[in-house]
Design an enzyme around this catalytic site. Structure first.
Site, PDB file in Angstrom:
ATOM      1  N   SER A  13       6.543   2.456   5.581  1.00  0.00           N
ATOM      2  CA  SER A  13       5.493   1.784   4.817  1.00  0.00           C
ATOM      3  C   SER A  13       5.771   0.300   4.792  1.00  0.00           C
ATOM      4  O   SER A  13       6.928  -0.138   4.867  1.00  0.00           O
ATOM      5  CB  SER A  13       5.462   2.322   3.382  1.00  0.00           C
ATOM      6  OG  SER A  13       4.626   1.537   2.561  1.00  0.00           O
ATOM      7  N   TYR A  53       9.128   4.830  -4.992  1.00  0.00           N
ATOM      8  CA  TYR A  53       8.488   4.951  -3.684  1.00  0.00           C
ATOM      9  C   TYR A  53       9.012   3.883  -2.731  1.00  0.00           C
ATOM     10  O   TYR A  53       9.404   4.177  -1.590  1.00  0.00           O
ATOM     11  CB  TYR A  53       6.976   4.829  -3.843  1.00  0.00           C
ATOM     12  CG  TYR A  53       6.195   4.907  -2.555  1.00  0.00           C
ATOM     13  CD1 TYR A  53       5.913   6.124  -1.971  1.00  0.00           C
ATOM     14  CD2 TYR A  53       5.719   3.743  -1.934  1.00  0.00           C
ATOM     15  CE1 TYR A  53       5.182   6.200  -0.784  1.00  0.00           C
ATOM     16  CE2 TYR A  53       4.993   3.801  -0.757  1.00  0.00           C
ATOM     17  CZ  TYR A  53       4.726   5.034  -0.180  1.00  0.00           C
ATOM     18  OH  TYR A  53       4.009   5.100   0.987  1.00  0.00           O
TER      19      TYR A  53
END
Length: 676
Positions: free
Chosen positions: A553, A566
């Site tokens: 990501s 996250y």
């Protein structure tokens, strides 16, 4: 409107092709003669409709037929230049074609056109080939059929064989067909129904004779019992990547595993090595299975490492033997050797591993070798199995017409022969990746914790020759092992691994619980590690390199609010890419990462509540979150699952063959996430 003769032919062909006792996939051909109207003159014209080159009887349609003018075809014997130049007649068939479209005429067109009966079937039934390959085949044919079926000595398929069978039919008006030595059967009839009945009569009569007169143990005593089913599957899964790697020495292959009773009986028999060395006989068989298989000579329960060591020795010997076979028979005009690796590998107690350029080809090769086992059993039960000479096998395997057919095949897709394992493949980015890899030629193992979602994606891709689904919780090492075992048994190994499974919980630091932290790190950091570890073992055992791709990501680099668990898990994944690239490069395994920005549309993560929480953080309506993300990028474009899939393809399709340890941004340009 379809001509009634053609409709009858298609129906007959489909019935015959759907029965495994009658013929094998893409084997045999059928024809019908009749009259249609010439669209140019408006007058009747006599035609031959015959299954074209490369078609399959079971799925034949009108487009798969070659349409030939009979007057022109029947004139060809007058210009036939003789046996030494009979291959030239294949090109002459093109000058006999009627109308536009249709399939290319096959090598057997002469057989169908010159036999002076309206309907003809040429088939490869196991029972018929058993008689055709028996040492005393002519005498058996007379004993079994009397004068209703005539023996024809082996001759390579072609124009001369068509002339021979036409002459036999003319000289034997009472006959319903012939046994073609070493090859198969041909039957005929005045009507389509009569032709089909005659084909079935030859096959059923041969099968009944073998059943009544055949010896009970034609392969000798059982020297090796099959391993228990669970143990057998584990041993097969452990051996398959090694065997596939060896069978891919010249070019990468996809595999298929068979442990049917027929195979296990043969590989456990006393006469396995002796009979396997004789090879197959029917041209359709050995063109798919190669001249003979590789036979492993270890006990079923031998230590795995000992079996692997022996496999490597036997593979080297097989390659030497195949090259010697080529050199014994090649002439200056022969095509170059096409590769010396086996297409069939037989392992006592375990089963058969077959290989091909794609899953269907590998599966069909295995099916053909099962046919060959049935043929050997039948021939040995009433006589002695005596296939055609090795020199004749070579003439067909390296036939210029066969080479021309291979050259006409379409160029393989970029990911052909690659076996992909995609985690989180049941939705969102994972689904898009699975679909794209399959579209580019890969076979795909769609892995997801949601088995129904994974199955839906696999079904969307196609049948089991294209994709399978497996249930896999990436936080569970045993679940990953079982999923990979299923995938390996389906295709032979793994080449392209996509660590995509993920989730996200958006909370401020003070609201993030240990459970939130553990869950996200278990799925993404630990899960990626477990998948990489399990698949790297397979990749290393195969010895043919491969790719591992992490869907990380932009959050592995970009520090945003309410995102600590996250972002930290994604940063862990990002560094795994670099660490594994350094460790696995020596095995030819590339490890790369992809850093998407928020993928809203089609995303399972965003639809499960993450989207609403991120929208609240940024103060926008949830339905506008994708637009919000797009506006903060340099390109002002929204990132979709397909864009991530594009990046996976680019990294793995071969053009970036020297790229490893790289992270590719797929974020439409987020300056704060630029790599440094």
């Amino acid at each position: 409107m379809t001509n009634p003769v053609v409709a009858e032919l298609i129906a007959r062909s489909n019935r015959l092709g759907a029965d495994p006792r009658t013929t094998n996939y893409a084997g045999g051909n059928t024809s019908a003669k009749g009259t249609d109207t010439d669209p140019v003159t408006g007058t009747p014209v006599d035609l031959l409709w015959v299954k074209g080159s490369g078609g399959d009887l079971g799925t034949l349609t009108e487009n798969g037929l070659a349409v030939i003018r009979l007057d022109r075809l029947k004139s060809l014997p007058s210009v036939y230049p003789g046996l030494e130049r009979e291959d030239e007649m294949v090109a002459a068939f093109d000058y006999c074609l009627h109308g536009r479209g249709g399939a290319a005429p096959s090598i057997d067109t002469a057989m169908h056109g010159l036999v002076d009966v309206p309907h003809v079937d040429h088939l490869h039934p196991d029972a018929g080939i058993a008689i055709a390959t028996a040492a005393d085949g002519p005498a058996l044919t007379k004993e079994i059929f009397g004068d209703r079926v005539v023996w024809v000595d082996w001759r390579r398929p072609g124009f001369q064989l068509g002339l021979d069978i036409a002459a036999v039919q003319k000289a034997n008006p009472q006959a319903i067909g012939v046994i073609l030595g070493g090859h198969g059967i041909t039957a005929w009839g005045a009507t389509s129904d009569a032709c089909e009945a005659n084909s079935n009569e030859i096959i059923s009569t041969a099968a009944a004779y073998l059943a009544e007169h055949g010896r009970s143990a034609p392969f000798g005593a059982a020297t090796h019992q099959p391993l228990e089913q669970t143990v057998r599957a584990e041993r097969a899964a452990a051996l398959f990547p090694v065997i596939r790697g060896l069978a891919s020495t010249d070019r990468t292959q996809v595999g298929h595993y068979t442990d049917s009773d027929v195979v296990l009986d043969f590989v456990g028999s006393e006469r396995l090595a002796e009979l396997a060395a004789l090879g197959t006989s029917c041209p359709d068989h050995f063109l798919r299975t190669k001249v003979k298989p590789l036979v492993v000579d270890t006990a079923p329960d031998a230590p795995l490492e000992a079996v692997i060591d022996r496999l490597k020795e036997l593979h080297a010997a097989y390659r030497d033997d195949y090259r010697a076979y080529y050199e014994r028979h090649a002439t200056p005009e022969s095509p170059a050797i096409r590769g010396a690796d086996p297409a069939i590998v037989l392992v006592p107690g375990v089963g058969m591993f077959s290989f091909g350029a794609n899953k269907q080809t590998a599966r069909v090769a295995g099916e053909f070798y099962v046919n060959a086992i049935n043929v050997m059993r039948g021939a040995e039960s009433v006589s002695r199995y005596a296939p055609i000479d090795e020199s004749e096998k070579f003439r067909i395997e390296y036939w210029s017409l066969e080479e021309a057919k291979l050259q006409r095949m379409p160029k393989p897709k970029p990911l052909a022969t690659r076996i992909a394992f995609v985690t989180g493949g049941g939705s969102g980015i994972g689904r898009a990746i699975a679909l794209r890899l399959a579209a580019e030629g890969a076979v795909v193992i769609v892995a997801d914790r949601d088995g129904e979602a994974a199955e839906n994606v696999a079904r969307e891709i196609g049948g089991t020759d294209a994709a399978i689904s497996v249930v896999a919780d990436v936080t569970d090492a045993e679940a990953i092992h079982k999923a990979l075992e299923t995938g390996v048994l389906a295709f032979g190994g793994v080449d392209l691994v996509v660590n995509n499974a993920g989730l996200s919980i958006s909370k401020p630091l003070l609201e993030t619980t240990e459970q939130d932290w553990d869950l996200q790190h278990d799925v993404m950091a630990k899960g990626s590690f477990l998948v990489a570890k399990a698949t790297a073992k397979i990749l290393i055992e195969q010895g043919i390199g491969g790719d591992i791709v992490y869907i990380s990501s932009k959050n592995s680099l970009f520090a945003g609010p309410n995102n600590v668990a996250y972002g930290a898990a994604k940063a862990d994944q990002a560094h795994q890419v670099r660490l594994l690239a350094a460790e696995l490069g020596g095995y030819g395994i590339k490890v790369n990462g992809i850093n998407p920005d928020g993928v809203v549309r089609g995303s399972g993560i965003f639809s499960s509540g993450w989207g609403a929480k991120r929208a609240a953080v940024y103060g926008v309506p949830e339905e506008k979150l994708g637009e919000y993300y797009a506006q903060r990028t340099l390109l002002k474009r929204e990132v979709l699952p397909e864009h991530v899939a594009n990046a996976v393809f680019v990294l793995t399709a071969g053009e970036l063959s020297h790229t490893t340890g790289l992270h590719v941004p797929v974020d439409a340009g987020v300056a704060a996430a630029f790599l440094r």
